[in-house]
Structure formats: structure tokens, C-alpha cells
Design an enzyme around this catalytic site. Structure first.
Site, PDB file in Angstrom:
ATOM      1  N   SER A  50       0.804  -1.219   0.000  1.00 55.33           N
ATOM      2  CA  SER A  50       0.000   0.000   0.000  1.00 55.33           C
ATOM      3  C   SER A  50       0.841   1.275   0.000  1.00 55.33           C
ATOM      4  O   SER A  50       0.328   2.342  -0.321  1.00 55.33           O
ATOM      5  CB  SER A  50      -0.944   0.011   1.204  1.00 55.33           C
ATOM      6  OG  SER A  50      -0.220   0.129   2.406  1.00 55.33           O
ATOM      7  N   LYS A  91       1.098   4.269   6.748  1.00 52.54           N
ATOM      8  CA  LYS A  91       0.483   5.175   5.773  1.00 52.54           C
ATOM      9  C   LYS A  91       1.172   6.536   5.861  1.00 52.54           C
ATOM     10  O   LYS A  91       1.952   6.808   6.765  1.00 52.54           O
ATOM     11  CB  LYS A  91      -1.020   5.337   6.033  1.00 52.54           C
ATOM     12  CG  LYS A  91      -1.817   4.049   6.096  1.00 52.54           C
ATOM     13  CD  LYS A  91      -1.910   3.331   4.764  1.00 52.54           C
ATOM     14  CE  LYS A  91      -2.722   2.029   4.906  1.00 52.54           C
ATOM     15  NZ  LYS A  91      -2.711   1.257   3.642  1.00 52.54           N
TER      16      LYS A  91
END
Length: 250
Positions: A50, A91
Site C-alpha cells: 500500500s 500510511k
């Protein structure tokens, strides 16, 4: 004769002292740098893609242990939140408390409080007509509550991030207290430091200061050089002193 021998012995003792001092200082620098890094940083394995291409699945990264008040836009952070599965995730922070984060503007870029943000770490690809693809495949807008952060993955087409949680309380944001560390470097493979995005620097609060990892690594490397150099110099100095003594005796 005795004066000559004394002079040669003095040179040998001086060489041994220099060698021992270099090794001792080298050990202090090496161990100090290593222990300092061990206190400041924690290693993590990257479980998903991701955050590609910044970090890839299987990479080993070093995350600096930081206070939640030190989190800034553009930081890649490791956090754990019950709503997100209660497991460590990685993230990028794109919004902090009080921000309105939206995508996509007319040029396809992410905006923070209406200001377009250039994101060079994205692999946006090309849309129909040859223009860069949008920074997010789906449009969104969210207001970040105080004490919260809004997070996106760098692989925007597959990342399960704040966009997935827009209907949750806080519009997909996560409490600052959930942050466990800021990723500063990819340790394996040795891809080096993860820079602070300059595009966020112009926004209020700026970006985070660089971590101490380069200084820690530098101290450890200098320590290794001193240890090896000092260990090599000792026998060389002693051998040279013996040769001088033997030459003087003849």
C-alpha cells in the site's frame, strides 16, 4: 647504547598508546551509535504494497519513536487503531487537525485546505489523453477533527486507508495517540532515507525535521574505522620499533 634502547622503547610505547586510544575511542563511537539508534528507532517489516513505491512489501524499515505532537503532514507513520483492525499499519499523513483534505482538483492533485499538493512519491501513471492520472481513483473530501490525522497510502489504487473509513466517526481520521513511530529509512534493501515532501513545507506547521539516523550511522562507521586502524597500527608500530632497535644495535 642504553639511551638508544630507551628511545626505541619509548617509540614502541607511544605506538601502543596511540593504537589503544584509537581502539577505545572507536569502541565508544561504534557502541554509542548502535545503542543510540536502538533506543530511538524500532524496526518494522512492511506487510503490504500500500505504500509502494516509497516502501515495498517485505522491506525492513526503521521508524523513529516520536511524540504524537511531532507528527507533521508528509510523514510516513506506523500506527495501530482498533477501527482499522488493531494491527500495525503504515500510511502517509496528508492532513492534520483542522484541515480539509480533498481530491481531486482540476489538475488531478490532492488539495489541503484548497491548496494543491505536489506528490512526487506517487506513481500516478497516465490517464486518457496523456495527462497524469488523478492522485486518487475516487473523489473524496474530509474535514479532519482536532487531535486526529488523515492518512493515505502511496499506492492509491489499492491502499485501504482513510478513504475507506470516510463514513466512520472522524471521516476516516485516526487519533494522534495511535502513532507509534515515523518511518525514516528503508534498512533492507538499503534504499536509504525517506525524505520529507517539500510540497507540504509551505503549509502551516511545515514538515518534520530529519531524524538522527545519519549521525548515528556515521558515528558507528567512524568507530569501525578507528577500531580497525588502531588494531592494525599497534603491531606495525611495534615491528617498526624493533627494527630500529635492531639497526641501532648493529
Amino acid at each position: 647504547m642504553s639511551g638508544t634502547r630507551s628511545g626505541q622503547d619509548g617509540r614502541g610505547r607511544t605506538g601502543a598508546m596511540v593504537s589503544g586510544l584509537a581502539v577505545a575511542v572507536g569502541c565508544v563511537l561504534f557502541l554509542g551509535g548502535f545503542l543510540w539508534a536502538a533506543v530511538v528507532y524500532k524496526p518494522y517489516a512492511v506487510p503490504t504494497a500500500s505504500m509502494s513505491p516509497t516502501v515495498n512489501v517485505g522491506d525492513r524499515v526503521l521508524a523513529q519513536r516520536i511524540d504524537s505532537a511531532d507528527v507533521r503532514r508528509g510523514d510516513v507513520v506506523v500506527f495501530t487503531d482498533k477501527v482499522w483492525g488493531d494491527t500495525p499499519m503504515m500510511k502517509r499523513v496528508v492532513g492534520v487537525g483542522g484541515d480539509t483534505v480533498a481530491c481531486c482538483g482540476e489538475d488531478g492533485r490532492l488539495t489541503v485546505n484548497g491548496t494543491p499538493v505536489e506528490e512526487p512519491y506517487l506513481n500516478r501513471g497516465t490517464a486518457t489523453g496523456g495527462t497524469p492520472a488523478p492522485a486518487s481513483p475516487q473523489d473524496f473530501s474530509a474535514e479532519v477533527p482536532e487531535g486526529q490525522i488523515f492518512l493515505l497510502g502511496d499506492e492509491r489504487s489499492t491502499s485501504l486507508d482513510s478513504r475507506v473509513h470516510l463514513e466512520d466517526a472522524g471521516q476516516g481520521s485516526v487519533p494522534l495517540s495511535a502513532v507509534q513511530g515515523r518511518v525514516d529509512a528503508v534498512a533492507w534493501p538499503m534504499n536509504g532515507m525517506i525524505g520529507r515532501p517539500a510540497s507540504f513545507a509551505a503549509l502551516p506547521g511545515g514538515v518534520s525535521a530529519d531524524g538522527p539516523l545519519p549521525l548515528q550511522v556515521g558515528a558507528a562507521l567512524v568507530g569501525v574505522v578507528l577500531i580497525l586502524g588502531g588494531a592494525a597500527y599497534g603491531p606495525v608500530a611495534a615491528r617498526s620499533a624493533r627494527r630500529r632497535a635492531a639497526g641501532a644495535a648493529r
